[in-house]
Design an enzyme around this catalytic site. Sequence first.
Site, PDB file in Angstrom:
ATOM      1  N   ASP A   7      97.056 -49.173  95.629  1.00 37.35           N
ATOM      2  CA  ASP A   7      95.763 -49.505  96.231  1.00 37.35           C
ATOM      3  C   ASP A   7      95.420 -50.955  95.868  1.00 37.35           C
ATOM      4  O   ASP A   7      96.262 -51.711  95.371  1.00 37.35           O
ATOM      5  CB  ASP A   7      94.671 -48.487  95.839  1.00 37.35           C
ATOM      6  CG  ASP A   7      94.226 -48.609  94.389  1.00 37.35           C
ATOM      7  OD1 ASP A   7      94.741 -49.477  93.649  1.00 37.35           O
ATOM      8  OD2 ASP A   7      93.336 -47.832  93.995  1.00 37.35           O
ATOM      9  N   CYS A  64      97.748 -47.380  90.989  1.00 40.35           N
ATOM     10  CA  CYS A  64      96.318 -47.570  91.273  1.00 40.35           C
ATOM     11  C   CYS A  64      95.692 -48.099  89.980  1.00 40.35           C
ATOM     12  O   CYS A  64      96.393 -48.630  89.130  1.00 40.35           O
ATOM     13  CB  CYS A  64      95.661 -46.296  91.801  1.00 40.35           C
ATOM     14  SG  CYS A  64      95.660 -44.882  90.692  1.00 40.35           S
ATOM     15  N   THR A  66      94.294 -46.485  87.437  1.00 32.44           N
ATOM     16  CA  THR A  66      94.705 -45.690  86.277  1.00 32.44           C
ATOM     17  C   THR A  66      96.041 -44.979  86.459  1.00 32.44           C
ATOM     18  O   THR A  66      96.623 -44.508  85.480  1.00 32.44           O
ATOM     19  CB  THR A  66      93.664 -44.586  86.001  1.00 32.44           C
ATOM     20  OG1 THR A  66      93.564 -43.775  87.186  1.00 32.44           O
ATOM     21  CG2 THR A  66      92.300 -45.180  85.662  1.00 32.44           C
ATOM     22  N   HIS A  97     113.237 -33.604  81.897  1.00 33.07           N
ATOM     23  CA  HIS A  97     112.789 -32.211  81.861  1.00 33.07           C
ATOM     24  C   HIS A  97     112.118 -31.740  83.152  1.00 33.07           C
ATOM     25  O   HIS A  97     112.233 -30.570  83.508  1.00 33.07           O
ATOM     26  CB  HIS A  97     111.805 -32.003  80.702  1.00 33.07           C
ATOM     27  CG  HIS A  97     112.475 -31.987  79.359  1.00 33.07           C
ATOM     28  ND1 HIS A  97     111.863 -31.512  78.213  1.00 33.07           N
ATOM     29  CD2 HIS A  97     113.712 -32.404  78.964  1.00 33.07           C
ATOM     30  CE1 HIS A  97     112.688 -31.629  77.183  1.00 33.07           C
ATOM     31  NE2 HIS A  97     113.809 -32.178  77.602  1.00 33.07           N
ATOM     32  N   HIS A 132     115.694 -26.452  82.228  1.00 33.68           N
ATOM     33  CA  HIS A 132     114.659 -27.267  82.870  1.00 33.68           C
ATOM     34  C   HIS A 132     114.647 -27.047  84.382  1.00 33.68           C
ATOM     35  O   HIS A 132     113.594 -27.083  85.006  1.00 33.68           O
ATOM     36  CB  HIS A 132     114.867 -28.738  82.530  1.00 33.68           C
ATOM     37  CG  HIS A 132     114.885 -28.984  81.054  1.00 33.68           C
ATOM     38  ND1 HIS A 132     113.808 -28.739  80.251  1.00 33.68           N
ATOM     39  CD2 HIS A 132     115.880 -29.407  80.239  1.00 33.68           C
ATOM     40  CE1 HIS A 132     114.118 -29.009  79.000  1.00 33.68           C
ATOM     41  NE2 HIS A 132     115.375 -29.414  78.962  1.00 33.68           N
TER      42      HIS A 132
HETATM   43  C1  RB5 Z   1      89.637 -47.739  92.251  1.00 31.66           C
HETATM   44  O1  RB5 Z   1      88.420 -48.207  91.758  1.00 31.66           O
HETATM   45  C2  RB5 Z   1      90.186 -46.640  91.327  1.00 31.66           C
HETATM   46  O2  RB5 Z   1      89.374 -45.521  91.369  1.00 31.66           O
HETATM   47  C3  RB5 Z   1      91.599 -46.290  91.702  1.00 31.66           C
HETATM   48  O3  RB5 Z   1      92.399 -47.420  91.664  1.00 31.66           O
HETATM   49  C4  RB5 Z   1      92.308 -45.281  90.800  1.00 31.66           C
HETATM   50  O4  RB5 Z   1      92.237 -45.689  89.474  1.00 31.66           O
HETATM   51  C5  RB5 Z   1      91.944 -43.885  90.966  1.00 31.66           C
HETATM   52  O5  RB5 Z   1      92.444 -42.999  90.279  1.00 31.66           O
END
Ligand code: RB5
Length: 147
Positions: A7, A64, A66, A97, A132
């Site tokens: 993203d 993204c 996180t 695994h 596994h």
């Molecule tokens: C974008 O602000 C953020 O929510 C997205 O990049 C991601 O981390 C979502 O899990």
Amino acid sequence: MYAIGNDHTGVDLKYIIKKHLEEKGETVKDFGTESTTASNYPDIAESVANAVASGECERAVLICGTGVGMSIAANKVKGVRAVCCSEPFSAKMSKEHNNANVLCFGARVIGNEMAKMIVDSWYEAEFQGGRHQTRVDIISDIEKRQK
Ligand code: RB5
């Protein structure tokens, strides 16, 4: 062939990882985005996950903020085993695994060099099969029971 997607938070890191995989000799299909304008990560995750589930791409990397949203969304596609990793050990084990076929991480969580180390650990690891495989088959059975 590998798939890659991100993203708006992961544009720069996407190009770093794409180049890193290409330097290993891999072909990488880029599902975008190229834009830093806010976008919806599930749309990219679905395209990339479908490419893996259909066999068009063997494995994929999703980025993204996180890695969490991408992994949740990608795991909605049958046949996808997406993992969100912030360190190399989990990435290695997720292949050995769990036969993880989609690797996710967060551009707001880890640095570029850590991201490359995580990719390397996952890339170099091999699924160990045996007990596994039995457990991965049970995961597939859960999918089959879903309506
Ligand atoms: C974008 O602000 C953020 O929510 C997205 O990049 C991601 O981390 C979502 O899990």
